[in-house]
Design an enzyme around this catalytic site. Sequence first.
Site, PDB file in Angstrom:
ATOM      1  N   ASN A 658       0.963  -1.146  -0.097  1.00 15.78           N
ATOM      2  CA  ASN A 658       0.002   0.123   0.116  1.00 15.78           C
ATOM      3  C   ASN A 658       0.956   1.198   0.262  1.00 15.78           C
ATOM      4  O   ASN A 658       1.373   1.646   0.864  1.00 15.78           O
ATOM      5  CB  ASN A 658      -0.989   0.177   1.121  1.00 15.78           C
ATOM      6  CG  ASN A 658      -1.896   1.046   1.333  1.00 15.78           C
ATOM      7  OD1 ASN A 658      -1.709   2.146   0.740  1.00 15.78           O
ATOM      8  ND2 ASN A 658      -2.908   0.736   1.521  1.00 15.78           N
ATOM      9  N   GLU A 732      11.199   0.734   9.138  1.00 16.72           N
ATOM     10  CA  GLU A 732      12.415   1.487   9.737  1.00 16.72           C
ATOM     11  C   GLU A 732      13.561   2.049   9.051  1.00 16.72           C
ATOM     12  O   GLU A 732      14.085   2.980   9.446  1.00 16.72           O
ATOM     13  CB  GLU A 732      13.072   0.374  10.739  1.00 16.72           C
ATOM     14  CG  GLU A 732      12.490  -0.002  12.011  1.00 16.72           C
ATOM     15  CD  GLU A 732      12.744  -1.281  12.888  1.00 16.72           C
ATOM     16  OE1 GLU A 732      13.540  -1.116  13.932  1.00 16.72           O
ATOM     17  OE2 GLU A 732      12.475  -2.242  12.350  1.00 16.72           O
TER      18      GLU A 732
HETATM   19  N1  MCN Z   1       4.017  -1.825   3.951  1.00 15.98           N
HETATM   20  C1  MCN Z   1       3.932  -1.857   2.572  1.00 15.98           C
HETATM   21  N2  MCN Z   1       4.776  -2.580   1.892  1.00 15.98           N
HETATM   22  C2  MCN Z   1       5.663  -3.463   2.189  1.00 15.98           C
HETATM   23  C3  MCN Z   1       5.984  -3.599   3.719  1.00 15.98           C
HETATM   24  C4  MCN Z   1       5.100  -2.563   4.435  1.00 15.98           C
HETATM   25  O1  MCN Z   1       3.271  -1.159   2.259  1.00 15.98           O
HETATM   26  N3  MCN Z   1       6.223  -3.983   1.303  1.00 15.98           N
HETATM   27  C5  MCN Z   1       3.492  -0.765   4.662  1.00 15.98           C
HETATM   28  C6  MCN Z   1       2.326  -1.455   5.263  1.00 15.98           C
HETATM   29  O2  MCN Z   1       1.277  -0.423   5.694  1.00 15.98           O
HETATM   30  C7  MCN Z   1       2.675  -1.843   6.700  1.00 15.98           C
HETATM   31  C8  MCN Z   1       3.648  -0.777   7.321  1.00 15.98           C
HETATM   32  O3  MCN Z   1       4.376  -0.474   5.962  1.00 15.98           O
HETATM   33  O4  MCN Z   1       1.654  -1.890   7.593  1.00 15.98           O
HETATM   34  C9  MCN Z   1       4.768  -1.242   8.143  1.00 15.98           C
HETATM   35  O5  MCN Z   1       5.213  -2.593   7.708  1.00 15.98           O
HETATM   36  P1  MCN Z   1       6.405  -3.214   8.311  1.00 15.98           P
HETATM   37  O6  MCN Z   1       7.638  -2.738   7.756  1.00 15.98           O
HETATM   38  O7  MCN Z   1       6.272  -4.714   8.285  1.00 15.98           O
HETATM   39  O8  MCN Z   1       6.347  -2.774  10.050  1.00 15.98           O
HETATM   40  P2  MCN Z   1       5.664  -3.678  10.975  1.00 15.98           P
HETATM   41  O9  MCN Z   1       4.473  -3.539  10.823  1.00 15.98           O
HETATM   42  O10 MCN Z   1       6.449  -4.905  11.781  1.00 15.98           O
HETATM   43  O11 MCN Z   1       5.823  -2.400  12.431  1.00 15.98           O
HETATM   44  C10 MCN Z   1       6.992  -2.261  13.081  1.00 15.98           C
HETATM   45  C11 MCN Z   1       7.906  -1.003  12.576  1.00 15.98           C
HETATM   46  C12 MCN Z   1       9.061  -0.903  13.541  1.00 15.98           C
HETATM   47  S1  MCN Z   1       9.767  -2.145  14.030  1.00 15.98           S
HETATM   48  C13 MCN Z   1       8.794   0.427  14.267  1.00 15.98           C
HETATM   49  S2  MCN Z   1       9.966   0.520  15.423  1.00 15.98           S
HETATM   50  C14 MCN Z   1       7.896   1.161  13.971  1.00 15.98           C
HETATM   51  C15 MCN Z   1       7.597   1.257  12.548  1.00 15.98           C
HETATM   52  O12 MCN Z   1       7.011  -0.076  12.379  1.00 15.98           O
HETATM   53  N4  MCN Z   1       7.207   1.841  14.956  1.00 15.98           N
HETATM   54  C16 MCN Z   1       5.855   2.357  14.322  1.00 15.98           C
HETATM   55  N5  MCN Z   1       6.654   2.330  12.181  1.00 15.98           N
HETATM   56  C17 MCN Z   1       5.714   2.791  13.157  1.00 15.98           C
HETATM   57  N6  MCN Z   1       4.851   3.457  12.707  1.00 15.98           N
HETATM   58  C18 MCN Z   1       3.859   4.010  13.477  1.00 15.98           C
HETATM   59  N7  MCN Z   1       2.785   4.914  13.096  1.00 15.98           N
HETATM   60  N8  MCN Z   1       3.834   3.763  14.993  1.00 15.98           N
HETATM   61  C19 MCN Z   1       5.109   3.008  15.504  1.00 15.98           C
HETATM   62  O13 MCN Z   1       5.176   2.700  16.705  1.00 15.98           O
HETATM   63 MO1  MOS Z   2      10.785  -1.723  16.171  1.00 21.91          MO
HETATM   64  S1  MOS Z   2      12.432  -0.606  17.205  1.00 21.91           S
HETATM   65  O1  MOS Z   2      12.104  -3.206  15.817  1.00 21.91           O
HETATM   66  O2  MOS Z   2      10.033  -2.099  17.212  1.00 21.91           O
END
Ligand code: MCN
Ligand code: MOS
Length: 765
Positions: A658, A732
């Site tokens: 997305n 990240e």
């Molecule tokens: N996404 C996408 N296409 C991809 C991967 C991800 O469009 N190929 C988008 C999606 O909308 C997905 C979002 O990016 O929901 C984040 O996906 P991902 O990289 O898998 O991260 P996580 O869902 O595992 O979230 C954890 C990550 C971490 S580790 C930290 S720290 C952080 C981050 O997300 N903390 C956040 N972003 C944050 N964003 C918000 N609003 N709040 C936090 O606390």
């Molecule tokens: Mo993110 S700092 O790996 O929760």
Amino acid sequence: MSITNSEQLSHNGAFLGRRIVRADGVAKVTGRADYALERDLTGLVHAVIVESTMPSGRVGNIDLAAALATPGVLRILTQSDALPLQSCAMVPAGSVMESFLPLQDDRIRYSGQPIALVIADSFDHATEAAGRVRVEYKSEPAVADIDDPKAKSTDVPGAPSSGASRGDPKAALAAATVRMEAVYTTPREYSCPMEPLGAIADWSDDGNLTVWMPSQWVEGARRAFSDWLAIPMEKVRVVSPFVGGGFGVKVTAHADSLLAAMAARELRRPVKLALSRPQNFTGNGLRPAIRQKLTLGASDDGKLQVIVHENTSETSVDDDYVEGGAATAKVMYAVPNLSATQKLVRINSFTPSWKRAPGEAIGAYALESAMDELAYMLKLDPIELRLRNYASQDPDSAKPWSSRRLREAYEAGAQAFGWARRLPEPRSMREGHELIGWGMAGGAFPNVHTPGEARVTISADGSVDVASSGVDIGGGTYTILAQAAADAIGVPFEQVRVRLGDTSLPRAPVAGVSQIANLLTGAVDKSARAAREELLTLASSHIGSPFKAKRVNDFTIKDGRISPTDGSAKSITVAELMRAVGRDRIEVTRSTMPADKASSEAEQRDAYNSFKYMGPSSATHATYAWGAQFVEVRVDEDYGTVRVRRMVGAFDCGRLYNPRLAESQWKGGMIMGIGEALLEAIHIDRRYARITNNNLADYVLPVNADVPDIEVISVGEPDLHASALGGKTVGEIGVVGTAAAIANAVFHATGKRVRDLPITMEKLM
Ligand code: MCN
Ligand code: MOS
């Protein structure tokens, strides 16, 4: 039915890949999203932590008389009557979780440590009584911070991010004709989620514990409560439907939620413990202060020969938390010789923890600053220097990259920014009394994989329910999982409901290391395809089906309507088919755990409540997300004030599920980078080793006025080594390299290299 991955990815799905607005957005902005601490339970009472005001020594006599006399007070727990606890070994002590357990002994490790817990009929009564607890201390000298003269550093040879070495760094350094050496320091920083930490805990009469708490990992929290309180995991349920930001600090359960559970057991009533804003700063994971010494050796043509990365970071009295900084240095450039070492300084603080891109964010700041310094020494454009050292395979593992469109990121970012118009000399660009600086930097973030489970249910009315315990911490999991299920089955996005963040749902690992999007889209896709197949099996072979003698492969499902692909019959809705075949639901749960791994129930469990099955997403390829950051700053020549004027980030995160949400993630990370470069720092009163700016007024974060126009660009392409649907990690990478790009821009503007973050005006005077 089989659709090969390449077919699947040759185009965006009906919903995946589209800029769909957040599914949970309306609920959040209208207040209908029920955050964990908003739950209203009958008989709920309130607990408030009494914290140590001294950083080191022993708790002496505690006088509770005045506190107990406060109206509404029900109980005060101290070490003498608190429940004995067991330690929890779900993750190595200190790796992200503290080993400290509250109220178990009289030892004081840090200022802010819980030493008593007041429970009262209201939050106000509990707060008032907590202020009346009189504590005598047997104080001992404390080590306040990394620069404290009493601080001693120790080696951590076994630390995961230390001890890296390749080639012969010593010899390479001696042979290098150009040498750049500098020390970069970063302060203690806090993640600052808007939603504070806390928990509501409730025990049933038969000993089942339910905890509502903001959590990035409900399975992990469940395991922690099970270990700490010595009760079986089946007896613990953790619920975290919405999270108001986590950024690492909510990865594991901390003392606050544990204290709520202890108090609830003691009082046999539901207990709510909501940390105050200051208590958020003084009780839970901070990024430690870090000193990174970088030595780069290169030949005259700018080819890097060696990187030596010496890292020293703070840790607590109890644990060895390592915020290693060399992760990016290991993979970023084609450098044959490298040495990374790690030292720790034990201070009187709670155990540090993750803040968005732990290791990478600060490591890339140092590395990419050092590269900028080297570029000036060699009179090379910073991008040119990076291209001369472009790694065509992973220099660390010698494996091929699964995908690395970093060159494209440099190009697209430079193009959008107008980098070609940059004058190379520092202080050469200005407008009136403002010095203009243009800086850039790159970054990497590893793509990690852990198995996950999801359940997909097709109901009689044709709606689809997706369920997993994985948490949406704000990035968009609710939305992308609905997109994935809608595409896999062939129903409209609006017809899919997603439930997350509850251990009563199928298991999932931590929403950390930016892995959840890739894992759970994979698990949902797998389950949804299986559900679709079951549906089409009914369509093709059930006696009640209007379609006769068809194979599963001969059907299309589009917009929730099923039809034979050859057009031989009229389409019917999913609901009509369900009625025709007399089914009220099709329910499928699938795991992405490889068949040869974790066969026993205990192993399965470990996959979701420890880091045991977390690892690189590919065995054959090195898989990373890549980024290039470009920044314009304006520095007021008289006052030294720095304003970020423009930012461009170009990223290779593979396929985007997305783009609207991914862009929001990147921008959020870049904004965090502004904080790290220019604003954020925990201040410590050395006399009491106490955090003084423990609130959102004094701990300065970027606000709208600090944030300029940000342009983000995707240069990624689907990468099937990275994940089932071709996406790479997003959450990240946005912060990685941003602080360096800003610092490099400040140098370009002013000619002054500040190697100590944040770059405040006094450092520029
Ligand atoms: N996404 C996408 N296409 C991809 C991967 C991800 O469009 N190929 C988008 C999606 O909308 C997905 C979002 O990016 O929901 C984040 O996906 P991902 O990289 O898998 O991260 P996580 O869902 O595992 O979230 C954890 C990550 C971490 S580790 C930290 S720290 C952080 C981050 O997300 N903390 C956040 N972003 C944050 N964003 C918000 N609003 N709040 C936090 O606390
Ligand atoms: Mo993110 S700092 O790996 O929760």
